[in-house]
Enzyme design. Structure first.
Site, PDB file in Angstrom:
ATOM      1  N   THR A 171     179.152  88.115  80.355  1.00  0.00           N
ATOM      2  CA  THR A 171     179.097  88.510  79.057  1.00  0.00           C
ATOM      3  C   THR A 171     179.688  87.518  78.019  1.00  0.00           C
ATOM      4  OG1 THR A 171     179.654  90.806  79.766  1.00  0.00           O
ATOM      5  CG2 THR A 171     180.353  90.335  77.348  1.00  0.00           C
TER       6      THR A 171
ATOM      7  N   SER B 188     178.285  88.624  86.439  1.00  0.00           N
ATOM      8  CA  SER B 188     178.812  88.304  87.536  1.00  0.00           C
ATOM      9  C   SER B 188     178.652  89.397  89.028  1.00  0.00           C
ATOM     10  CB  SER B 188     180.408  88.592  87.304  1.00  0.00           C
ATOM     11  OG  SER B 188     180.626  89.759  86.910  1.00  0.00           O
TER      12      SER B 188
ATOM     13  N   THR C  45     183.054  89.389  83.935  1.00  0.00           N
ATOM     14  CA  THR C  45     184.040  90.557  84.189  1.00  0.00           C
ATOM     15  C   THR C  45     184.044  91.197  85.309  1.00  0.00           C
ATOM     16  OG1 THR C  45     183.399  92.097  82.635  1.00  0.00           O
ATOM     17  CG2 THR C  45     185.086  90.316  81.874  1.00  0.00           C
TER      18      THR C  45
END
Length: 362
Positions: free
Chosen positions: A42, A89, A123
């Protein structure tokens, strides 16, 4: 196939060569040197408009551009940037983790002037990457993972300040020897204890029971505690010659669970299974009976079994009922971090007593 571009850039950027990297044009000799390794997420995301804070594409912006967008960084450090991957991720791979660990170890080994390394990361799995590096980096200089909850194109994007604070932490003498750290929302967390606790809020990364290690404020980077568990220079794990990890999977416990996944994993030759048990690592009888059937099978070898908890807080401790079946309690490690530790443990041994020791020490 795993990318080895980091090693190429390490050579090209002057650790053993002389070619320039970004950050060297304006380099000031009296500023510390920090490497930024970018993986996407992000923090490198872009939406269609400035109000798109939930709808956006992760990994749209290069790490070099993330650094250039925060000119204040030049007040604190000289920066070299390497793009490892550029993905959300949830799509980071174990090969990417190996590339990061071996690359960071190479950076520190070849250049004593490097103050620290910052890894920009999505994240969703940031805590897993952080814990993996916590167990596999062989130096005491700071390694900081940083991300954001809002894309770079959003109003009030949190990435720029998070990135600046991560670099400030990477050059802090107090950060040395504290293991791999996660810096977001002005807060410093240790890799072992931190977890993502909210889907959208910027204060999502917390260490629910044991607390933050410190803060990054306008005046300075401040630490109040450190982890007592083994990490980095005190870790026994070495991935420099690892090309593939033993397969370890996670099974979730709930009311009347299907045992098909347990049977399928065993049939596939899985080397380890982590159970996200209910409460204090409790497995429903359905799952326990399936495990007993596997353990009584004449086929060898049997997977190593670890009990964690789906609750998110608290220790999972030994219990005779489970100990007799060979289960290893995960202590306070959540299921996803238990998987990381078990994979690394299985690169060294299959001995249950040794793996039990590792879960108590790390």
């Amino acid at each position: 196939m795993r990318s080895f571009s980091l090693a190429i850039v390490v050579f090209a950027c002057g650790l053993v060569g002389t070619a320039p990297c970004w950050g060297q044009e304006k380099a000031s000799n009296d500023l510390p040197l920090v490497w930024v390794l970018s993986t996407g997420g992000t923090i490198a995301g872009a939406g269609a408009s400035s109000t798109n804070v939930a709808e956006y594409k992760s990994g749209s912006i290069l790490g070099e551009d993330l650094i250039k967008a925060v000119p204040e960084i030049q007040q604190y450090a000289n920066v070299k940037v390497e793009q490892i991957v550029n993905v959300g991720s949830s799509n980071v791979t174990l090969d990417n983790l190996l590339t990061l660990a071996n690359g960071i170890n190479a950076i520190f080994a070849k250049d004593p002037t490097v103050a620290g390394v910052v890894v920009t990361h999505g994240t969703s799995t940031l805590e897993e990457t952080a814990y993996f590096l916590n167990l596999t980096i062989k130096h005491d200089r700071p390694v900081i993972l940083v991300g954001s909850m809002r894309p770079a194109t959003a109003i009030s994007a949190d990435g720029p300040l998070n990135l600046l604070n991560a670099i400030r932490t990477a050059i802090s003498s107090e950060a040395r020897g504290k293991g791999v750290l996660v810096v977001m929302n002005d807060e410093i967390n240790g890799a072992r204890d931190v977890t993502k606790t909210n889907t959208l809020r910027v204060e999502t990364f917390r260490s629910p029971e044991l607390g933050y290690l410190g803060y990054v404020d306008e005046d300075k980077v401040t630490f109040y505690r450190s982890s007592t568990k083994r990490h980095t220079t005190k870790s026994e794990f070495d991935v420099s010659n690892i090309r593939e990890f033993p397969k370890v999977d996670i099974i979730y416990s709930y009311i009347e669970p299907s045992v098909t996944m347990i049977q399928a994993l065993y049939a596939s030759g899985v080397k380890g299974i982590v159970f996200a048990g209910t409460g204090a690592g409790v497995l429903p009888n359905f799952q326990k009976e399936a495990v007993k059937t596997i353990l009584s099978s004449p086929s060898e070898p049997k997977p190593v079994l670890v009990r964690s908890s789906r609750t998110g807080n608290g220790r999972v401790i030994g219990s005779k009922d489970y100990d007799d079946l060979g289960f290893i309690p995960a202590d306070t490690l959540n299921p996803q971090k238990s998987r990381i530790l078990l994979m690394l443990a299985l690169t060294r041994t299959n001995d249950l007593s040794e793996i039990r020791r590792m879960f108590s020490e790390y």
